[in-house]
Design an enzyme around this catalytic site. Structure first.
Site, PDB file in Angstrom:
ATOM      1  N   ALA A 153      22.286   5.248  44.659  1.00 59.19           N
ATOM      2  CA  ALA A 153      23.243   4.550  43.786  1.00 59.19           C
ATOM      3  C   ALA A 153      23.731   5.585  42.784  1.00 59.19           C
ATOM      4  O   ALA A 153      23.174   5.733  41.691  1.00 59.19           O
ATOM      5  CB  ALA A 153      22.556   3.383  43.092  1.00 59.19           C
TER       6      ALA A 153
ATOM      7  N   SER B 142      22.643   5.169  33.527  1.00 60.26           N
ATOM      8  CA  SER B 142      22.044   5.068  34.873  1.00 60.26           C
ATOM      9  C   SER B 142      22.200   3.660  35.419  1.00 60.26           C
ATOM     10  O   SER B 142      23.028   2.890  34.926  1.00 60.26           O
ATOM     11  CB  SER B 142      20.568   5.482  34.808  1.00 60.26           C
ATOM     12  OG  SER B 142      20.053   5.668  36.095  1.00 60.26           O
ATOM     13  N   ASN B 143      21.424   3.305  36.437  1.00 60.85           N
ATOM     14  CA  ASN B 143      21.488   1.961  37.024  1.00 60.85           C
ATOM     15  C   ASN B 143      20.103   1.526  37.485  1.00 60.85           C
ATOM     16  O   ASN B 143      19.137   2.268  37.357  1.00 60.85           O
ATOM     17  CB  ASN B 143      22.506   1.929  38.171  1.00 60.85           C
ATOM     18  CG  ASN B 143      22.161   2.951  39.236  1.00 60.85           C
ATOM     19  OD1 ASN B 143      21.124   2.862  39.876  1.00 60.85           O
ATOM     20  ND2 ASN B 143      23.022   3.953  39.409  1.00 60.85           N
ATOM     21  N   TYR B 144      20.014   0.325  38.052  1.00 61.26           N
ATOM     22  CA  TYR B 144      18.711  -0.270  38.363  1.00 61.26           C
ATOM     23  C   TYR B 144      18.109   0.165  39.695  1.00 61.26           C
ATOM     24  O   TYR B 144      17.092  -0.361  40.115  1.00 61.26           O
ATOM     25  CB  TYR B 144      18.833  -1.800  38.381  1.00 61.26           C
ATOM     26  CG  TYR B 144      19.056  -2.409  37.022  1.00 61.26           C
ATOM     27  CD1 TYR B 144      18.076  -2.298  36.035  1.00 61.26           C
ATOM     28  CD2 TYR B 144      20.231  -3.082  36.714  1.00 61.26           C
ATOM     29  CE1 TYR B 144      18.261  -2.866  34.779  1.00 61.26           C
ATOM     30  CE2 TYR B 144      20.422  -3.649  35.460  1.00 61.26           C
ATOM     31  CZ  TYR B 144      19.432  -3.535  34.503  1.00 61.26           C
ATOM     32  OH  TYR B 144      19.614  -4.096  33.275  1.00 61.26           O
ATOM     33  N   SER B 145      18.731   1.084  40.409  1.00 65.60           N
ATOM     34  CA  SER B 145      18.202   1.455  41.729  1.00 65.60           C
ATOM     35  C   SER B 145      16.768   1.980  41.628  1.00 65.60           C
ATOM     36  O   SER B 145      16.433   2.751  40.733  1.00 65.60           O
ATOM     37  CB  SER B 145      19.096   2.536  42.346  1.00 65.60           C
ATOM     38  OG  SER B 145      18.474   3.072  43.472  1.00 65.60           O
TER      39      SER B 145
END
Ligand code: C5P
Length: 400
Positions: A276, A208-211
């Site tokens: 994102a 995943s990502n930091y969004s």
């Protein structure tokens, strides 16, 4: 224009409380129904009798009437109002609101208000400029509080500078503007994607990502507040939509987000792709938890996810508007323009990781909006709720 609107006016203890009498007169003259609530200190500056007479309603100052024990319900006041305007709003009250302190009726009503709260700050210039006050302003703006901004001029202290409460006519204009501007997305249906996506590695792990979804949710709230019907397709985030006009669809993976968007976009007037989306997903998520193999490297084979924005760009009709986001670390303008064209977007919101306070996780953002004709507009660093207004303005212009 304000005919039948229910406006609750809160008065705190500042010298400019005398001007609030004129504001109430203007509101009543414009057809609004006005009720007022005063803090204890406010009564030192203007009498409840004056306010009751002008508002044509009893004034609320305490939790109950000491003579007959009648309970004044902040919950009822908060539900009754279409808009709660606190004028003057002192530095003290603003700080208390910021931290959820509720030690008088005016403040408990802020906590229970279901409507928007508009603040008309009034204080001495040093208090106004103080970093704590400035931070409180930002926090509250970010939470969606409206402001009738203080002006510059002579202050009660004899000093001159910013901190004077806006004139009653100007606060009145802000209130009118709120109710008028409020509905400019009426009859418009907008699809918004927000947050990160999660791509399963096995039943307990994901890529995943930091969004955080803050930007997308702020846009959803802004458009819904202004009468738009919003379909919010969101990856896993910690926030919840507040407005009843937001239809939330929770998804996890890019593929799920894609399916929902393809399904809803044809019924929408516009789409704003702020999610994102993970560009890649593990090729074959394991059905059982992957065990550690001591001393061995692990290779995760990733395959491309569908590009949702690009696919919507392909099926977009002439009447639909499609907007995307670009978070760039280098050659920002050039990359944004390229993305705009390759995905067939009408505009792209560019934010850079190089700008302090902008991008993932922050409550603020600094954007440029790049249009199809190559024109671009740059905006200052501001709370995401304010950035949402700039994006809404760009969208509205194209929709009309
Ligand atoms: O190509 P890039 O990921 O930088 O493009 C960003 C824009 O495209 C954003 O608006 C994002 O929401 C959208 N996007 C998408 N589906 C993807 C990747 C990005 O909708 N798979």
């Amino acid at each position: 224009m304000l005919n039948g609107k229910k406006i609750l006016v809160g008065i705190t203890g500042g010298i400019s409380a005398y001007k609030t009498a004129s504001l109430i007169r203007l509101l009543v003259k414009a057809g609004a129904e006005v009720k007022a609530v005063m803090s204890g200190a406010a009564k030192q500056f203007i009498t409840p009798l004056t306010i009751a007479t002008l508002s044509k309603n009893p004034v609320y100052t305490d939790f109950f009437n000491p003579e007959n024990g009648e309970w004044h319900s902040h919950v009822k006041l908060g539900i009754w109002a279409d808009l709660y305007v606190i004028a003057p709003a002192t530095a003290n009250t603003i700080a208390k609101i910021t931290h959820g302190i509720a030690d008088n009726l005016l403040l408990t009503t802020v906590l229970s208000a279901r409507c928007k709260v508009m603040l008309a700050p009034a204080m001495d210039l040093d208090m106004y400029q103080n970093v704590v006050t400035q931070q409180n302003f930002n926090i509250l703006k970010n939470r969606g509080f409206l402001f009738a901004e203080a002006t510059e001029g002579e202050l009660a202290s004899g000093l001159s500078g910013k901190g004077r409460m806006a004139e009653p006519e100007d606060i009145f204009a802000e209130i009118e503007h709120y109710f008028a501007a409020n509905q400019d997305f009426k009859d418009k249906k907008i699809l918004i994607t927000a947050g990160p996506t999660r791509e399963k590695i096995d039943p307990v792990r994901f890529v995943s990502n930091y969004s955080t979804g803050k930007m997308g949710y702020a846009i959803a709230e802004e458009l819904a507040e202004r009468g738009g019907e919003v379909v919010l397709v969101s990856g896993p985030v910690d926030i919840k939509p507040k407005h009843a006009n937001i239809h939330l669809i929770n998804v996890e993976s890019a593929q799920e987000m894609y399916n929902e968007c393809i399904n809803h976009f044809p019924k929408c007037d516009a789409a704003i792709m702020s999610a994102a989306v993970a560009d890649y997903a593990p090729e074959k998520p394991a059905t059982d938890k992957i065990k550690r193999q001591p001393g061995q490297n692990m290779v995760l084979n990733l395959v491309p996810n569908p590009d949702i924005a690009a696919q919507l760009g392909k099926i977009k009709t002439d009447k639909q508007i499609l907007a995307g986001f670009a978070l760039e670390t280098e050659n920002e303008q050039y990359n944004a323009q390229k993305k705009l064209e390759s995905k067939n977007l009408d505009f792209i919101v560019l934010n850079s990781l190089n700008d302090k306070g902008a991008g993932f996780g922050f409550d603020t953002n600094k954007i440029s909006i790049v249009y199809r004709n190559g024109k671009s507009e740059s905006f200052a660093l501001k709370p995401k709720t304010e950035v949402a207004k700039d994006i809404a303005a760009a969208l509205l212009q194209l929709l009309n």
